[in-house]
Write a protein that holds these residues in place. Structure first.
Motif, PDB file in Angstrom:
ATOM      1  N   LEU A  11       0.823  -1.206   0.000  1.00 34.41           N
ATOM      2  CA  LEU A  11       0.000   0.000   0.000  1.00 34.41           C
ATOM      3  C   LEU A  11       0.859   1.258   0.000  1.00 34.41           C
ATOM      4  O   LEU A  11       0.540   2.247  -0.669  1.00 34.41           O
ATOM      5  CB  LEU A  11      -0.932  -0.011   1.217  1.00 34.41           C
ATOM      6  CG  LEU A  11      -1.958   1.120   1.307  1.00 34.41           C
ATOM      7  CD1 LEU A  11      -2.907   1.064   0.109  1.00 34.41           C
ATOM      8  CD2 LEU A  11      -2.738   1.024   2.611  1.00 34.41           C
ATOM      9  N   ALA A  12       1.973   1.207   0.729  1.00 38.36           N
ATOM     10  CA  ALA A  12       2.843   2.373   0.855  1.00 38.36           C
ATOM     11  C   ALA A  12       3.474   2.773  -0.481  1.00 38.36           C
ATOM     12  O   ALA A  12       3.733   3.959  -0.717  1.00 38.36           O
ATOM     13  CB  ALA A  12       3.930   2.104   1.889  1.00 38.36           C
ATOM     14  N   ILE A  13       3.728   1.795  -1.350  1.00 42.06           N
ATOM     15  CA  ILE A  13       4.387   2.110  -2.632  1.00 42.06           C
ATOM     16  C   ILE A  13       3.443   1.974  -3.825  1.00 42.06           C
ATOM     17  O   ILE A  13       3.887   2.002  -4.972  1.00 42.06           O
ATOM     18  CB  ILE A  13       5.638   1.232  -2.843  1.00 42.06           C
ATOM     19  CG1 ILE A  13       5.267  -0.254  -2.951  1.00 42.06           C
ATOM     20  CG2 ILE A  13       6.652   1.461  -1.730  1.00 42.06           C
ATOM     21  CD1 ILE A  13       6.448  -1.140  -3.310  1.00 42.06           C
ATOM     22  N   LYS A  14       2.149   1.839  -3.557  1.00 36.53           N
ATOM     23  CA  LYS A  14       1.181   1.605  -4.629  1.00 36.53           C
ATOM     24  C   LYS A  14       1.214   2.701  -5.685  1.00 36.53           C
ATOM     25  O   LYS A  14       1.269   2.421  -6.890  1.00 36.53           O
ATOM     26  CB  LYS A  14      -0.224   1.488  -4.047  1.00 36.53           C
ATOM     27  CG  LYS A  14      -1.297   1.215  -5.100  1.00 36.53           C
ATOM     28  CD  LYS A  14      -2.671   1.058  -4.457  1.00 36.53           C
ATOM     29  CE  LYS A  14      -3.740   0.797  -5.524  1.00 36.53           C
ATOM     30  NZ  LYS A  14      -5.079   0.649  -4.890  1.00 36.53           N
ATOM     31  N   ASN A  15       1.187   3.960  -5.264  1.00 41.09           N
ATOM     32  CA  ASN A  15       1.171   5.064  -6.225  1.00 41.09           C
ATOM     33  C   ASN A  15       2.447   5.089  -7.066  1.00 41.09           C
ATOM     34  O   ASN A  15       2.399   5.334  -8.279  1.00 41.09           O
ATOM     35  CB  ASN A  15       1.002   6.396  -5.497  1.00 41.09           C
ATOM     36  CG  ASN A  15      -0.393   6.568  -4.926  1.00 41.09           C
ATOM     37  OD1 ASN A  15      -1.346   5.927  -5.382  1.00 41.09           O
ATOM     38  ND2 ASN A  15      -0.534   7.425  -3.932  1.00 41.09           N
ATOM     39  N   ALA A  16       3.580   4.824  -6.427  1.00 40.96           N
ATOM     40  CA  ALA A  16       4.858   4.852  -7.151  1.00 40.96           C
ATOM     41  C   ALA A  16       4.957   3.720  -8.155  1.00 40.96           C
ATOM     42  O   ALA A  16       5.663   3.839  -9.166  1.00 40.96           O
ATOM     43  CB  ALA A  16       6.013   4.778  -6.162  1.00 40.96           C
ATOM     44  N   CYS A  17       4.262   2.615  -7.898  1.00 37.86           N
ATOM     45  CA  CYS A  17       4.380   1.431  -8.749  1.00 37.86           C
ATOM     46  C   CYS A  17       3.233   1.277  -9.749  1.00 37.86           C
ATOM     47  O   CYS A  17       3.234   0.326 -10.537  1.00 37.86           O
ATOM     48  CB  CYS A  17       4.453   0.173  -7.887  1.00 37.86           C
ATOM     49  SG  CYS A  17       5.931   0.060  -6.868  1.00 37.86           S
ATOM     50  N   SER A  18       2.264   2.178  -9.712  1.00 39.71           N
ATOM     51  CA  SER A  18       1.059   1.979 -10.525  1.00 39.71           C
ATOM     52  C   SER A  18       1.284   2.206 -12.011  1.00 39.71           C
ATOM     53  O   SER A  18       0.595   1.623 -12.851  1.00 39.71           O
ATOM     54  CB  SER A  18      -0.059   2.899 -10.030  1.00 39.71           C
ATOM     55  OG  SER A  18       0.344   4.262 -10.120  1.00 39.71           O
ATOM     56  N   LYS A  19       2.237   3.043 -12.364  1.00 39.68           N
ATOM     57  CA  LYS A  19       2.524   3.325 -13.770  1.00 39.68           C
ATOM     58  C   LYS A  19       3.734   2.525 -14.228  1.00 39.68           C
ATOM     59  O   LYS A  19       4.746   2.453 -13.529  1.00 39.68           O
ATOM     60  CB  LYS A  19       2.793   4.820 -13.962  1.00 39.68           C
ATOM     61  CG  LYS A  19       3.008   5.213 -15.412  1.00 39.68           C
ATOM     62  CD  LYS A  19       3.243   6.715 -15.527  1.00 39.68           C
ATOM     63  CE  LYS A  19       3.479   7.125 -16.975  1.00 39.68           C
ATOM     64  NZ  LYS A  19       3.738   8.583 -17.103  1.00 39.68           N
ATOM     65  N   ARG A  20       3.627   1.931 -15.420  1.00 39.81           N
ATOM     66  CA  ARG A  20       4.724   1.124 -15.947  1.00 39.81           C
ATOM     67  C   ARG A  20       5.959   1.988 -16.180  1.00 39.81           C
ATOM     68  O   ARG A  20       5.930   2.967 -16.922  1.00 39.81           O
ATOM     69  CB  ARG A  20       4.303   0.463 -17.267  1.00 39.81           C
ATOM     70  CG  ARG A  20       5.397  -0.410 -17.896  1.00 39.81           C
ATOM     71  CD  ARG A  20       4.960  -0.918 -19.272  1.00 39.81           C
ATOM     72  NE  ARG A  20       6.027  -1.659 -19.927  1.00 39.81           N
ATOM     73  CZ  ARG A  20       6.120  -2.973 -19.983  1.00 39.81           C
ATOM     74  NH1 ARG A  20       5.192  -3.717 -19.415  1.00 39.81           N
ATOM     75  NH2 ARG A  20       7.124  -3.564 -20.597  1.00 39.81           N
ATOM     76  N   LYS A  21       7.062   1.598 -15.549  1.00 42.80           N
ATOM     77  CA  LYS A  21       8.330   2.301 -15.734  1.00 42.80           C
ATOM     78  C   LYS A  21       9.077   1.716 -16.934  1.00 42.80           C
ATOM     79  O   LYS A  21       8.929   0.538 -17.264  1.00 42.80           O
ATOM     80  CB  LYS A  21       9.198   2.177 -14.481  1.00 42.80           C
ATOM     81  CG  LYS A  21       8.548   2.660 -13.186  1.00 42.80           C
ATOM     82  CD  LYS A  21       8.237   4.122 -13.202  1.00 42.80           C
ATOM     83  CE  LYS A  21       7.935   4.653 -11.792  1.00 42.80           C
ATOM     84  NZ  LYS A  21       6.882   3.916 -11.067  1.00 42.80           N
ATOM     85  N   SER A  22       9.900   2.561 -17.541  1.00 38.81           N
ATOM     86  CA  SER A  22      10.666   2.136 -18.716  1.00 38.81           C
ATOM     87  C   SER A  22      12.085   1.736 -18.326  1.00 38.81           C
ATOM     88  O   SER A  22      12.625   2.197 -17.317  1.00 38.81           O
ATOM     89  CB  SER A  22      10.726   3.273 -19.747  1.00 38.81           C
ATOM     90  OG  SER A  22       9.444   3.635 -20.180  1.00 38.81           O
ATOM     91  N   ASN A  23      12.693   0.895 -19.140  1.00 36.75           N
ATOM     92  CA  ASN A  23      14.115   0.590 -18.993  1.00 36.75           C
ATOM     93  C   ASN A  23      14.928   1.771 -19.518  1.00 36.75           C
ATOM     94  O   ASN A  23      14.480   2.480 -20.432  1.00 36.75           O
ATOM     95  CB  ASN A  23      14.464  -0.669 -19.768  1.00 36.75           C
ATOM     96  CG  ASN A  23      13.599  -1.846 -19.329  1.00 36.75           C
ATOM     97  OD1 ASN A  23      13.604  -2.235 -18.177  1.00 36.75           O
ATOM     98  ND2 ASN A  23      12.838  -2.409 -20.261  1.00 36.75           N
TER      99      ASN A  23
END
Length: 254
Positions: free
Chosen positions: A238-250
């Motif tokens: 839950l603590a990192i949900k917002n940071a992880c919600s969008k797909r990050k690029s290499n």
């Protein structure tokens, strides 16, 4: 010429990324496994035309301390290297710049750097299934660009690697796996623990002062008997949900 893959990959994601990057190079590959506590890392000496690929996961935005200590004992002797940090779709923060400094301190010449995404080792729903086919195509293209640079001996440029010096503070270890009633006392977890945190005479838990929450024992347990506290995992998710919600690029730095 050969590739020496120096890898710290307790759950396999970091190794998969590194192998994808070099998969098109068509030259021999040897490996130095940084998770193997039995290795004498000071005995590894690099010379000649070798290419080193140093790959680690990001633990809270830093290089795992255990991996850092073992890399520092290797003798790079000016060998060209590619550094790779792998993270679970949150952020790698200071990991890559710290890995650059560690590699240089060990005598390597950093020719390229990659930040890549793989499935989160603890909160598996984040970056689930990555590196996927899109990632693999992208990482292979990174590998081609890196190898072309090395073949041309074009290693004079100074890399602009993101991160801060001094590095961010390291966080504490809060998730220590324990075994449930399904444990058969096979001892695989103790034999393969990178930090030697599991005693062969007490397989049910791990030494919280040594455990680095790498999840190797959870991943490799044939009975799926080792787990971390589910409530704590839910809180962390839950603590990192917002940071992880969008797909990050290499990312490639070359």
């Amino acid at each position: 010429m050969k590739v020496i893959q120096i890898v710290f990959s307790p759950t396999g994601g970091t190794r998969q990324v590194a192998e994808t990057i070099i998969s098109q190079w068509d030259i021999p590959v040897n490996e130095i496994d940084l998770t193997n506590a039995q290795n004498d890392f000071s005995a590894f000496d690099f010379t000649g035309d070798d290419i080193a690929v140093i790959s680690v996961p990001s633990y809270g935005g830093r290089v795992p301390a255990l991996a850092a200590e073992r890399i520092k004992r290797i003798h790079g002797n000016g060998t060209r290297c590619i550094i790779v940090c792998v993270y679970g779709n949150r952020a790698y923060e200071d990991t890559l710049v710290e890995l650059n400094d560690i590699a240089e301190q060990s005598g390597f010449y950093v020719a390229a750097a990659v930040g890549a995404v793989a499935e989160h080792s603890i909160i598996r729903q984040y970056a689930a299934g990555r590196p996927d086919q899109q990632d693999k195509r992208e990482l292979q293209s990174f590998g081609e660009k890196i190898f072309n640079k090395i073949k041309k001996s074009d290693c004079s440029s100074v890399l602009q690697i993101p991160g801060n010096r001094p590095y961010k503070k390291t966080g504490g270890v809060g998730l220590v796996p324990k075994a449930d009633q399904h444990c058969t006392s096979c001892g695989l977890c103790a034999r393969n623990c990178p930090a030697q945190a599991i005693s062969k005479t007490n397989l049910k838990t791990a030494d919280s002062k040594k455990c680095i929450s790498c999840m190797r024992c959870v991943t490799e347990c044939p009975e799926l008997a080792r787990k971390v506290n589910g409530a704590m995992v839910s809180i962390a998710a839950l603590a990192i949900k917002n940071a992880c919600s969008k797909r990050k690029s290499n990312e490639l730095y070359i």
